[in-house]
Scaffold this motif. Sequence first.
Motif, PDB file in Angstrom:
ATOM      1  N   GLN B  75      62.657  17.695  25.693  1.00 22.02           N
ATOM      2  CA  GLN B  75      62.686  18.191  24.325  1.00 22.02           C
ATOM      3  C   GLN B  75      62.289  17.103  23.330  1.00 22.02           C
ATOM      4  O   GLN B  75      61.514  17.333  22.413  1.00 22.02           O
ATOM      5  CB  GLN B  75      64.095  18.688  24.014  1.00 22.02           C
ATOM      6  CG  GLN B  75      64.232  19.258  22.629  1.00 22.02           C
ATOM      7  CD  GLN B  75      65.354  18.595  21.867  1.00 22.02           C
ATOM      8  OE1 GLN B  75      66.333  18.137  22.438  1.00 22.02           O
ATOM      9  NE2 GLN B  75      65.207  18.511  20.566  1.00 22.02           N
ATOM     10  N   LYS B  76      62.816  15.891  23.528  1.00 24.31           N
ATOM     11  CA  LYS B  76      62.539  14.825  22.562  1.00 24.31           C
ATOM     12  C   LYS B  76      61.066  14.425  22.604  1.00 24.31           C
ATOM     13  O   LYS B  76      60.451  14.207  21.567  1.00 24.31           O
ATOM     14  CB  LYS B  76      63.417  13.606  22.847  1.00 24.31           C
ATOM     15  CG  LYS B  76      64.897  13.848  22.631  1.00 24.31           C
ATOM     16  CD  LYS B  76      65.211  14.191  21.181  1.00 24.31           C
ATOM     17  CE  LYS B  76      66.699  14.418  21.007  1.00 24.31           C
ATOM     18  NZ  LYS B  76      67.018  15.050  19.723  1.00 24.31           N
ATOM     19  N   MET B  78      58.558  16.318  23.563  1.00 30.28           N
ATOM     20  CA  MET B  78      57.778  17.409  22.975  1.00 30.28           C
ATOM     21  C   MET B  78      57.907  17.421  21.454  1.00 30.28           C
ATOM     22  O   MET B  78      56.946  17.701  20.745  1.00 30.28           O
ATOM     23  CB  MET B  78      58.245  18.757  23.535  1.00 30.28           C
ATOM     24  CG  MET B  78      57.572  19.184  24.829  1.00 30.28           C
ATOM     25  SD  MET B  78      55.808  18.889  24.921  1.00 30.28           S
ATOM     26  CE  MET B  78      55.156  20.409  24.256  1.00 30.28           C
ATOM     27  N   THR B  79      59.112  17.136  20.957  1.00 31.40           N
ATOM     28  CA  THR B  79      59.289  17.118  19.502  1.00 31.40           C
ATOM     29  C   THR B  79      58.385  16.078  18.854  1.00 31.40           C
ATOM     30  O   THR B  79      57.728  16.353  17.856  1.00 31.40           O
ATOM     31  CB  THR B  79      60.749  16.826  19.126  1.00 31.40           C
ATOM     32  OG1 THR B  79      61.594  17.649  19.908  1.00 31.40           O
ATOM     33  CG2 THR B  79      60.998  17.120  17.670  1.00 31.40           C
ATOM     34  N   THR B  80      58.340  14.881  19.442  1.00 31.56           N
ATOM     35  CA  THR B  80      57.474  13.865  18.825  1.00 31.56           C
ATOM     36  C   THR B  80      56.012  14.293  18.915  1.00 31.56           C
ATOM     37  O   THR B  80      55.242  14.032  18.005  1.00 31.56           O
ATOM     38  CB  THR B  80      57.631  12.493  19.509  1.00 31.56           C
ATOM     39  OG1 THR B  80      57.258  12.614  20.879  1.00 31.56           O
ATOM     40  CG2 THR B  80      59.042  11.992  19.403  1.00 31.56           C
ATOM     41  N   THR B  82      54.813  17.446  18.877  1.00 34.52           N
ATOM     42  CA  THR B  82      54.485  18.505  17.923  1.00 34.52           C
ATOM     43  C   THR B  82      54.568  17.998  16.488  1.00 34.52           C
ATOM     44  O   THR B  82      53.980  18.565  15.598  1.00 34.52           O
ATOM     45  CB  THR B  82      55.405  19.725  18.095  1.00 34.52           C
ATOM     46  OG1 THR B  82      56.749  19.270  18.131  1.00 34.52           O
ATOM     47  CG2 THR B  82      55.094  20.477  19.363  1.00 34.52           C
ATOM     48  N   MET B  83      55.320  16.910  16.276  1.00 35.50           N
ATOM     49  CA  MET B  83      55.345  16.280  14.958  1.00 35.50           C
ATOM     50  C   MET B  83      53.999  15.641  14.630  1.00 35.50           C
ATOM     51  O   MET B  83      53.711  15.364  13.483  1.00 35.50           O
ATOM     52  CB  MET B  83      56.393  15.166  14.920  1.00 35.50           C
ATOM     53  CG  MET B  83      57.795  15.637  14.781  1.00 35.50           C
ATOM     54  SD  MET B  83      58.159  15.975  13.072  1.00 35.50           S
ATOM     55  CE  MET B  83      58.156  14.302  12.416  1.00 35.50           C
TER      56      MET B  83
END
Lengths: 283, 497, 279
Positions: B75-76, B78-80, B82-83
């Motif tokens: 998750q972390k 992927m979050t970076t 998509t940011m």
Amino acid sequence: MAPAVIVLLIFTVFPFLFTIFLSFSNVSLVGGLSINFEGIQNWVRLLHDGRFWNSISNIALFVSLGVVLEYILGLSLAMLLRQKIPGREFFRILFLMPISITPLAVGYMFRMLYHPSRGVFNNILSSIGLPTINFLGDPDLAMFFVIATDVWHWTPLIFLLLTAGLQGIPESYLEAAQIDGANSWQRFRYIIFPQLIPTSIAAILLRSIEASKFMDKLYILTGGGPGISTETPTLFAYLSGLNNFDLAYGATIAMAFFVLVLVFFILTFLVITWFGLTKLGRA
Amino acid sequence: MFNYKKLGILMLVAIFVATFALAAYSQKKYEDVTVTVVTESGYQRNSAVMAKNAWEEEYEGEIEIVTFPFGELYQKIMTTFTMGQAQFDVLIFPSGWMGDFAGGGYLEPLDKYLAEDEDFNMNEVMPIFRDRIIKWAGKTYSLPYDGDLHNIVVRTDLIDNPEYKEQFREEYGYELDVPETWKEYRDIAEFADGWDWDGDGEEEHGAAEAMQKGTQSYWMFLSRAAPYMAMPGQPGFMFDPETMEPLVNKPGFVEALKAYKEIQNHGLPGALNVNVSDVRDAFAAGEAALAIDWGDTAINASTLEGSEVQGKYQAAMTPGTKKVWNRKTGEWYEFEKFPSVNHAPFLAFGGWTAGITKHASNKEAAYSYISLLTGPEHSLKAVTTAETGRQPYRQSHFASVDEWTRFGFTDPDKEYLNAVQRSLSYPNSRPDLRIPGLQRYYDALDAQITRALTGELSPRKALDNVANRWEQITDDLGRERQLELYRQSLGLSPKEE
Amino acid sequence: MVPRKVRLTLTYIILIFWSFMVLLPIYWLFTTSFKTRGAVIGGTKYLPWAQFKPTIQPWINIIEEETLVLSLTNTAVIASISAFLALLFGTMAAYGLSRYKFHFGFFQNRDIMIWIISQRMMPPIVTAIALFIMLKWFNLLDTRIGLIMVYVAFNLPIAVWLMENFFSQIPETLEEAARIDGASRLQIFGRIVLPLAMPGLVATFFLCFVFGWNQFLFALTLTWRNARTLPVLIAAQHAQAGPQWWRISAMTVVTIVPPIIISTYVREHLVKGVVTTNK
């Protein structure tokens, strides 16, 4: 007052409404964020999701058993320390220590103590010849030991509130009762306890509200396991929404849970006012 | 006549060449560079730290290691992504996420760096990693880091005992030996369960297998299902690469789930709550005749202080089956003569792997770190160190028997290396699923398997549920795209319309 | 009746037992942070020197780590600024509510108060997912500013509730007297009300600070590196296989010491606040 209201509108009310909207949407993060209105699909899925109802029954057990134990222990300790005995202040300070410890840290502490082979508890059990327990690894038991952790952490808060409540009882009442020949149990039963009811209700409500949000310690202790036997709605919503990136479904879980919590506390509130148990007007 | 002019030119040229050569060969330094490495907080961190120290000494830069627990890692990252911000330079991640990471265009292709990296010696990397696991759509996106796969271990003091061999022959009608099929595995588990055959005064159990939900146990099931489903020549066994139809409720899977469920009866007490680390402990404590796991059970059994089974076991490739489901014809295909058994060693999890993000601030420095981390010299040290979670993947790892003996193995080939090497080079070995949404697919599988194991649902019904859920997830994520990425992950060409 | 001596002995047995229970986890955490790998893995070791040789290696290791220093700074900055802002906004709102009458249709002071406090009832997860998306829109994910704003909203209800209680204890007659003497509203607030409410302000500030320091869910959701706070950092050390308990313990000690010290220090204020709010 304006700044406070604005902050709350932006960071609480808007997200709240937005969550409602999300729960009726389809959210995708693939190739950038896109949100599309979808209808009640998430809610239909939720109603049929055994994992959601499992988390609800878990939190119900957690809150009810946990808060009751915390109350009984907190009350006992407060009563014991009502006596003017040497070391009273020392015990008070000591007993209040857990309150301010970061919940996550409490999770780690107990995870080490519960360790099946190197943990203190099993070491003590086996040294006195008792069988060891797989504290967090047994789906039938894990929840109870998670609750025990919470009792350790938050009994002090109830103790604190009840101690304050006890100080509010006029000594003259008790002296009068003593002169009338009431023994200590009778004094507790007929004078102290009735006087403590409003404080008790406030303390229990406060703890129940906080306990219903339970997740931090759980995240470290079991992560909701074994299986889903200790998973709470908050953790479930977090895992679905922010870990699996099923944002819309996570929002649905959170919202459904909140609705249930709200209904429960409104009913409780009505019952309390119905019986005129306390005047919650100010607090 | 001696031509001084020519000599002068010659000398100039020589100096020029020498400078170039020196520049090329002298170690590049990254004094003011910080490389941010992201990985999981357990074993992988240990491994990253080992390489950090070596890298900082050699390149004089700095490595910052950011860790997340395994459950948060995906998750972390992927979050970076998509940011759209540069946050991390190096990722050490499970190769199953390649579809999301490389397929999503977030990783830097490494081919051009590799071409210049003479010491890396890619040739000696086991082909399945070199040609498949580290690649995506024809390009290399990561360096091989870990040779993850399942194998079984079996107690030699049981199977080599003449008296027991005799008994076993009487009961089952064939020779007691390392199991070649899951049926033999089951028979041995049954035979060994519930009596004291190693004379330690305690009853032993049959097969130690992880079955607890949420603890990676579904991979045990997949390892078992692979030979029932993986018809040689038919790529992929969880989805049909033509239609993306889930195969998980086909008879091969159902058969495997029945067998997986049955082994509870010959397993550790409370088999449903056994997780992988219980398996490792139980086998090392001499409580089980058989176990299936990644390499860790073997490593613990040989290298753990206090292991009861040092020198008393051997490792083998995961068993096969006598029949395999042919999805083309919709029938069982029976193996009779040669080959008599269908093996399909499953590269469960597919191992960790190391890559560089597209937005890495200093890609050369980042590359030098992963090259050191996975290069021949350092990786040998790492695979023969406890609690790095890395398994051998280079020829030189398998050849350096001395290192393994130093690590604690009595007979490294027999106890570990041969099984791994054979599995990795086996023609019908099967890589793990590598498509976007992997975790969602596997969560659904995990949840339903448990329901079958507890008897709440029949294996068939449970797997039907999985298939339905998988269809939903595929539709959620876009069937066309999933199919295309699935085909890419299998190394198939895009489907023609 | 039970003889006093027996009762006293019993009381002490219970009290000492509970003290032991309270201290055990803390003791265990503290000693583990001075253990070597061998001392953790090799069984249950209680006493330093007698059963294991203490080492400060875990401490040296974590102090050298930049991620810890960064998280410590983040946590301190985010918790104190958000506590200060929550206090500032909360005080303004609470003073307004305790001294002036508001009408928004049928919505009056009491309703506003209940509305503000009821925000506290809402589980944080209800807003967390939406906040994640909102902060992404504003590009505030993984920034201190983003987290501070969220924490302010998280702490406001408590701040308003506590401050309103403190203000209502200050007799209005004092303010009236000052008004007659010609003091302006601002002067009255600054010279009379604030000094009297000081203990309450201090207590509320520290309470909000501790809440912010310990907050986990929002920090977990909204940060990953640059603005990562201590609770999230220690949570990130968690591992299925091979957790390094000595290292985790040292980091955890760093995390819990500040709130413990602060709480013990302001306990008196807190007790006062709680007593009065529950009458």
